[in-house]
Design a protein around this motif. Structure first.
Motif, PDB file in Angstrom:
ATOM      1  N   ASN A 188       0.837  -1.198   0.000  1.00 49.06           N
ATOM      2  CA  ASN A 188       0.000   0.000   0.000  1.00 49.06           C
ATOM      3  C   ASN A 188       0.872   1.248   0.000  1.00 49.06           C
ATOM      4  O   ASN A 188       1.929   1.293   0.621  1.00 49.06           O
ATOM      5  N   SER A 239       0.650   5.900  -0.796  1.00 48.31           N
ATOM      6  CA  SER A 239      -0.211   7.071  -0.788  1.00 48.31           C
ATOM      7  C   SER A 239      -0.334   7.631  -2.181  1.00 48.31           C
ATOM      8  O   SER A 239       0.617   7.574  -2.969  1.00 48.31           O
ATOM      9  N   ASP A 240      -1.499   8.220  -2.499  1.00 45.23           N
ATOM     10  CA  ASP A 240      -1.695   8.845  -3.790  1.00 45.23           C
ATOM     11  C   ASP A 240      -1.166  10.267  -3.744  1.00 45.23           C
ATOM     12  O   ASP A 240      -0.589  10.703  -2.747  1.00 45.23           O
ATOM     13  N   SER A 251      -4.014  10.458   0.247  1.00 40.82           N
ATOM     14  CA  SER A 251      -5.011   9.489   0.701  1.00 40.82           C
ATOM     15  C   SER A 251      -4.443   8.096   0.631  1.00 40.82           C
ATOM     16  O   SER A 251      -3.574   7.797  -0.176  1.00 40.82           O
ATOM     17  N   SER A 252      -4.905   7.182   1.485  1.00 39.26           N
ATOM     18  CA  SER A 252      -4.409   5.818   1.534  1.00 39.26           C
ATOM     19  C   SER A 252      -4.907   5.027   0.350  1.00 39.26           C
ATOM     20  O   SER A 252      -6.086   5.099  -0.007  1.00 39.26           O
ATOM     21  N   VAL A 253      -3.978   4.256  -0.282  1.00 39.95           N
ATOM     22  CA  VAL A 253      -4.344   3.411  -1.411  1.00 39.95           C
ATOM     23  C   VAL A 253      -4.105   1.977  -1.009  1.00 39.95           C
ATOM     24  O   VAL A 253      -2.980   1.592  -0.688  1.00 39.95           O
ATOM     25  N   GLY A 254      -5.135   1.152  -1.014  1.00 40.53           N
ATOM     26  CA  GLY A 254      -4.986  -0.241  -0.647  1.00 40.53           C
ATOM     27  C   GLY A 254      -6.017  -1.075  -1.344  1.00 40.53           C
ATOM     28  O   GLY A 254      -6.683  -0.631  -2.269  1.00 40.53           O
ATOM     29  N   SER A 255      -6.169  -2.313  -0.949  1.00 37.29           N
ATOM     30  CA  SER A 255      -7.164  -3.188  -1.547  1.00 37.29           C
ATOM     31  C   SER A 255      -7.696  -4.102  -0.480  1.00 37.29           C
ATOM     32  O   SER A 255      -6.951  -4.669   0.311  1.00 37.29           O
ATOM     33  N   SER A 256      -8.987  -4.235  -0.427  1.00 34.36           N
ATOM     34  CA  SER A 256      -9.610  -5.106   0.567  1.00 34.36           C
ATOM     35  C   SER A 256      -9.948  -6.460  -0.007  1.00 34.36           C
ATOM     36  O   SER A 256     -10.301  -7.370   0.740  1.00 34.36           O
ATOM     37  N   GLY A 260      -9.126   2.674  -0.559  1.00 28.95           N
ATOM     38  CA  GLY A 260      -8.810   1.642   0.434  1.00 28.95           C
ATOM     39  C   GLY A 260      -9.807   0.514   0.422  1.00 28.95           C
ATOM     40  O   GLY A 260      -9.692  -0.427   1.212  1.00 28.95           O
ATOM     41  N   ASN A 261     -10.788   0.564  -0.421  1.00 28.91           N
ATOM     42  CA  ASN A 261     -11.832  -0.466  -0.458  1.00 28.91           C
ATOM     43  C   ASN A 261     -12.036  -0.997  -1.880  1.00 28.91           C
ATOM     44  O   ASN A 261     -13.141  -1.275  -2.305  1.00 28.91           O
ATOM     45  N   GLY A 266      -3.202  -5.176  -5.404  1.00 38.86           N
ATOM     46  CA  GLY A 266      -2.557  -3.882  -5.495  1.00 38.86           C
ATOM     47  C   GLY A 266      -2.074  -3.535  -6.899  1.00 38.86           C
ATOM     48  O   GLY A 266      -1.238  -2.630  -7.057  1.00 38.86           O
TER      49      GLY A 266
END
Length: 283
Positions: A149, A151-152, A156-161, A228-229, A254
């Motif tokens: 993960n 940051s953009d 903001s947080s960049v992730g994958s659920s 993040g979702n 990701g």
């Protein structure tokens, strides 16, 4: 009275002048008749007489004029023949010139196409080499754990659920991943070259979903989701919602797939490679 008074004289009486004249006229008439008859018989026995025209006698001056006229006529005929030959030669030369010109234009066009093909081949080879180098760089980045993960641009947080796709989302992911390595062409809609929105539109069309053609409209085509979702099959966009200048497809773990530019073509890269601004979910 004389004793010979009653004895008839034995002398023939003299003919009168009128009698002689009459007899002469009769004789003349007979002779004339015989002459006419004879002439008529001769006319029937001879060949029929035809009428002839006497031609004028050629004088020296007239003969010279005739000869001169003949010479003039012959010269005119020779002149016409020469002119006809010249015209034919000119027509043949013009036709040959047209043929030569057409052949020259054809060769020039073929040469132009050949050069364009060679230039396109050189350009494609250069882009292929660039894509190969880019993929090598991306692979090294993944091996080093660059898919974590990040940051953009806005922090903001960049992730994958979720990293597992199913159903239509899985088909969209499979479609875009199968295009990795294809060329980027502005306005391209496949099957071997794409621009960013052309690739996304084709991927969703493969599962029966019609998306708008341009990235600005695609960035608002579904429900907005947080970075993040993310789920596989979500559309990523760069820029503002409704004014995006670039789009791609999140494929899980990701990673995303997008037709980036003419240097890289269609790539599969980590989100950190080019952090998106937002995402929308259509499926």
């Amino acid at each position: 009275m004389s004793h010979t008074a009653h004895i008839r004289s034995h002398r023939k009486p003299r003919r009168s002048a009128s009698t002689i004249a009459m007899r002469a006229g009769v004789a003349g008439g007979v002779l004339s008749t015989l002459a006419v008859a004879g002439a008529s018989g001769a006319a029937h026995a001879a060949e029929p007489v035809t009428q002839t025209l006497e031609l004028p006698t050629l004088t020296a001056d007239l003969a010279a004029q005739v000869a001169q006229s003949a010479d003039v006529t012959q010269q005119a005929a020779a002149s016409y023949e020469l002119q006809a030959e010249r015209d034919a030669a000119a027509a043949q030369a013009a036709k040959q010139a047209e043929t030569d010109l057409a052949e020259a234009e054809k060769k020039a066009e073929e040469e132009k196409k050949k050069k364009e093909a060679e230039e396109a081949e050189r350009k494609e080879a250069a882009e292929r080499a660039s894509r190969n180098a880019e993929r090598a760089t991306l692979s090294a980045s993944v091996d080093n754990g660059s898919s974590d993960n990040s940051s953009d641009n806005s922090g903001s947080s960049v992730g994958s659920s979720s990293s597992t796709a199913s159903g239509s989302a899985a088909a969209v992911v499979s479609f875009v991943q199968s295009q990795v390595g294809d060329a980027y062409v502005s306005g391209g809609t496949g099957p071997n070259s794409w621009d960013c929105s052309g690739l996304v539109q084709a991927a969703f069309k493969s599962v029966g979903v019609d998306l708008p053609r341009v990235s600005q409209a695609q960035s608002t085509a579904g429900t907005q989701v947080g970075l993040g979702n993310l789920q596989p099959g979500d559309i990523l966009y760069w820029g503002g919602a409704g004014s995006a200048y670039h789009v791609g497809v999140y494929v899980g773990d990701g990673m995303f797939v997008g037709a980036q530019n003419s240097s890289t073509g269609v790539v599969k890269a980590p989100l950190s490679y080019d952090p998106p601004s937002g995402a929308v979910r259509v499926l």
